[in-house]
Design a protein around this motif. Structure first.
Motif, PDB file in Angstrom:
ATOM      1  N   LEU A  93       0.818  -1.206   0.000  1.00  0.00           N
ATOM      2  CA  LEU A  93       0.000   0.000   0.000  1.00  0.00           C
ATOM      3  C   LEU A  93       0.855   1.261   0.000  1.00  0.00           C
ATOM      4  O   LEU A  93       0.557   2.236  -0.692  1.00  0.00           O
ATOM      5  CB  LEU A  93      -0.924   0.000   1.220  1.00  0.00           C
ATOM      6  CG  LEU A  93      -1.892   1.164   1.339  1.00  0.00           C
ATOM      7  CD1 LEU A  93      -2.932   1.115   0.228  1.00  0.00           C
ATOM      8  CD2 LEU A  93      -2.584   1.121   2.691  1.00  0.00           C
TER       9      LEU A  93
ATOM     10  N   GLY B   9      -8.376   8.955  -2.298  1.00  0.00           N
ATOM     11  CA  GLY B   9      -7.810   7.990  -3.220  1.00  0.00           C
ATOM     12  C   GLY B   9      -6.329   8.267  -3.320  1.00  0.00           C
ATOM     13  O   GLY B   9      -5.704   8.733  -2.361  1.00  0.00           O
ATOM     14  N   ASP B  10      -5.761   8.029  -4.473  1.00  0.00           N
ATOM     15  CA  ASP B  10      -4.340   8.282  -4.690  1.00  0.00           C
ATOM     16  C   ASP B  10      -4.073   9.764  -4.927  1.00  0.00           C
ATOM     17  O   ASP B  10      -3.095  10.307  -4.429  1.00  0.00           O
ATOM     18  CB  ASP B  10      -3.848   7.458  -5.890  1.00  0.00           C
ATOM     19  CG  ASP B  10      -2.355   7.563  -6.082  1.00  0.00           C
ATOM     20  OD1 ASP B  10      -1.612   7.295  -5.110  1.00  0.00           O
ATOM     21  OD2 ASP B  10      -1.927   7.915  -7.198  1.00  0.00           O
ATOM     22  N   ASP B  11      -4.966  10.417  -5.677  1.00  0.00           N
ATOM     23  CA  ASP B  11      -4.743  11.819  -6.033  1.00  0.00           C
ATOM     24  C   ASP B  11      -5.993  12.686  -5.904  1.00  0.00           C
ATOM     25  O   ASP B  11      -6.028  13.804  -6.414  1.00  0.00           O
ATOM     26  CB  ASP B  11      -4.186  11.924  -7.454  1.00  0.00           C
ATOM     27  CG  ASP B  11      -5.147  11.385  -8.507  1.00  0.00           C
ATOM     28  OD1 ASP B  11      -6.233  10.879  -8.152  1.00  0.00           O
ATOM     29  OD2 ASP B  11      -4.808  11.465  -9.700  1.00  0.00           O
TER      30      ASP B  11
ATOM     31  N   PRO C 168      -0.160  12.599  -7.496  1.00  0.00           N
ATOM     32  CA  PRO C 168      -0.317  11.188  -7.120  1.00  0.00           C
ATOM     33  C   PRO C 168       0.435  10.857  -5.834  1.00  0.00           C
ATOM     34  O   PRO C 168       1.577  11.262  -5.638  1.00  0.00           O
ATOM     35  CB  PRO C 168       0.275  10.436  -8.312  1.00  0.00           C
ATOM     36  CG  PRO C 168       0.097  11.372  -9.458  1.00  0.00           C
ATOM     37  CD  PRO C 168       0.300  12.752  -8.878  1.00  0.00           C
ATOM     38  N   GLY C 169      -0.263  10.157  -4.942  1.00  0.00           N
ATOM     39  CA  GLY C 169       0.353   9.697  -3.705  1.00  0.00           C
ATOM     40  C   GLY C 169       0.185  10.611  -2.508  1.00  0.00           C
ATOM     41  O   GLY C 169       0.435  10.200  -1.381  1.00  0.00           O
ATOM     42  N   TYR C 170      -0.246  11.847  -2.704  1.00  0.00           N
ATOM     43  CA  TYR C 170      -0.353  12.794  -1.603  1.00  0.00           C
ATOM     44  C   TYR C 170      -1.727  12.806  -0.929  1.00  0.00           C
ATOM     45  O   TYR C 170      -1.874  13.290   0.188  1.00  0.00           O
ATOM     46  CB  TYR C 170      -0.061  14.224  -2.085  1.00  0.00           C
ATOM     47  CG  TYR C 170       1.398  14.542  -2.182  1.00  0.00           C
ATOM     48  CD1 TYR C 170       2.111  14.932  -1.055  1.00  0.00           C
ATOM     49  CD2 TYR C 170       2.070  14.477  -3.390  1.00  0.00           C
ATOM     50  CE1 TYR C 170       3.455  15.241  -1.138  1.00  0.00           C
ATOM     51  CE2 TYR C 170       3.416  14.779  -3.479  1.00  0.00           C
ATOM     52  CZ  TYR C 170       4.097  15.167  -2.345  1.00  0.00           C
ATOM     53  OH  TYR C 170       5.424  15.465  -2.432  1.00  0.00           O
TER      54      TYR C 170
ATOM     55  N   LYS D 221       3.709   1.436  -1.260  1.00  0.00           N
ATOM     56  CA  LYS D 221       4.537   1.351  -2.468  1.00  0.00           C
ATOM     57  C   LYS D 221       6.027   1.345  -2.127  1.00  0.00           C
ATOM     58  O   LYS D 221       6.851   1.976  -2.781  1.00  0.00           O
ATOM     59  CB  LYS D 221       4.190   2.465  -3.442  1.00  0.00           C
ATOM     60  CG  LYS D 221       2.760   2.357  -3.921  1.00  0.00           C
ATOM     61  CD  LYS D 221       2.403   3.393  -4.927  1.00  0.00           C
ATOM     62  CE  LYS D 221       1.008   3.062  -5.401  1.00  0.00           C
ATOM     63  NZ  LYS D 221       0.153   4.119  -5.654  1.00  0.00           N
TER      64      LYS D 221
ATOM     65  N   SER E 180      -3.825  10.730   0.590  1.00  0.00           N
ATOM     66  CA  SER E 180      -4.035  10.131   1.918  1.00  0.00           C
ATOM     67  C   SER E 180      -3.415  10.969   3.027  1.00  0.00           C
ATOM     68  O   SER E 180      -4.035  11.171   4.074  1.00  0.00           O
ATOM     69  CB  SER E 180      -3.449   8.720   1.964  1.00  0.00           C
ATOM     70  OG  SER E 180      -4.246   7.852   1.223  1.00  0.00           O
TER      71      SER E 180
ATOM     72  N   TYR F   6       7.384  10.480  -3.507  1.00  0.00           N
ATOM     73  CA  TYR F   6       6.223  11.268  -3.086  1.00  0.00           C
ATOM     74  C   TYR F   6       5.747  10.926  -1.694  1.00  0.00           C
ATOM     75  O   TYR F   6       4.867  11.575  -1.164  1.00  0.00           O
ATOM     76  CB  TYR F   6       5.071  11.162  -4.083  1.00  0.00           C
ATOM     77  CG  TYR F   6       4.572   9.762  -4.351  1.00  0.00           C
ATOM     78  CD1 TYR F   6       4.884   9.139  -5.557  1.00  0.00           C
ATOM     79  CD2 TYR F   6       3.791   9.068  -3.441  1.00  0.00           C
ATOM     80  CE1 TYR F   6       4.443   7.866  -5.822  1.00  0.00           C
ATOM     81  CE2 TYR F   6       3.341   7.798  -3.713  1.00  0.00           C
ATOM     82  CZ  TYR F   6       3.664   7.208  -4.898  1.00  0.00           C
ATOM     83  OH  TYR F   6       3.218   5.956  -5.159  1.00  0.00           O
ATOM     84  N   ASN F   7       6.310   9.935  -1.041  1.00  0.00           N
ATOM     85  CA  ASN F   7       5.969   9.623   0.346  1.00  0.00           C
ATOM     86  C   ASN F   7       6.897  10.313   1.333  1.00  0.00           C
ATOM     87  O   ASN F   7       6.842  10.053   2.511  1.00  0.00           O
ATOM     88  CB  ASN F   7       6.010   8.116   0.609  1.00  0.00           C
ATOM     89  CG  ASN F   7       4.759   7.426   0.164  1.00  0.00           C
ATOM     90  OD1 ASN F   7       3.749   8.064  -0.101  1.00  0.00           O
ATOM     91  ND2 ASN F   7       4.817   6.120   0.061  1.00  0.00           N
TER      92      ASN F   7
END
Length: 156
Positions: free
Chosen positions: A48, A127-129, A103-105, A50, A107, A68-69
């Motif tokens: 999850l 969601g993802d984005d 994308p990825g931010y 990634k 959450s 991006y995490n």
């Protein structure tokens, strides 16, 4: 630790600050932090998040989070996130707000909104984005925008 969001945050913090080369090692570190989790759950959490495994120069491996995490700015306002390029836009449909992110931010930003805006926001769905922002009864669009420190110009 039953709260998935908190568990994911702890895993991310560990991977940012500690050289971890295996799930067994990560399970041990989590256990030391009183975060009991099964190997199967940890495997799903890593997927999850990634998380990738990358080789080191000595032949060992290290778990890494995608770029991006990386931690978001500590001020936590959406204005700061916009200036860092994480939040792309916010629009409304009725009283519901839709935030578009890179994308990825989504959450991480939704988590921040949920934890800092409890008087204004009933909850978010991320969601993802994309984030759906659900205001509390009686909270206006302007209240949401003010709470998030965003000033939008009217669209023509």
């Amino acid at each position: 630790m039953k709260n998935k969001r908190n568990r994911l945050q702890v895993i991310s913090e560990i991977l940012r600050s500690t050289l971890v080369g295996s799930q067994e090692e990560l399970l041990r570190i989590l256990s030391e932090r009183q975060c009991e989790v099964t190997q199967a759950t940890l495997s799903r959490d890593l997927k999850l998040l990634k998380v990738a495994k990358t080789p080191l120069s000595n032949g060992a491996y290290k778990y890494i989070l995608p770029a991006y995490n990386k931690p978001l700015p500590s001020t936590g306002t959406v204005n700061t996130l916009i200036s860092h390029g994480a939040v792309l836009s916010m629009e409304f449909s009725g009283q519901l707000g839709v935030v578009k992110t890179k994308p990825g931010y989504a959450s991480a930003i939704a988590w921040d909104i949920d934890n800092k805006a409890t008087d204004h926001v009933l909850g978010t769905i991320a969601g993802d984005d994309t984030i759906l922002v659900i205001p509390r009864e009686g909270v206006t669009r302007d209240d949401i925008l003010e709470m998030m420190n965003i000033t939008f110009s009217e669209k023509d």
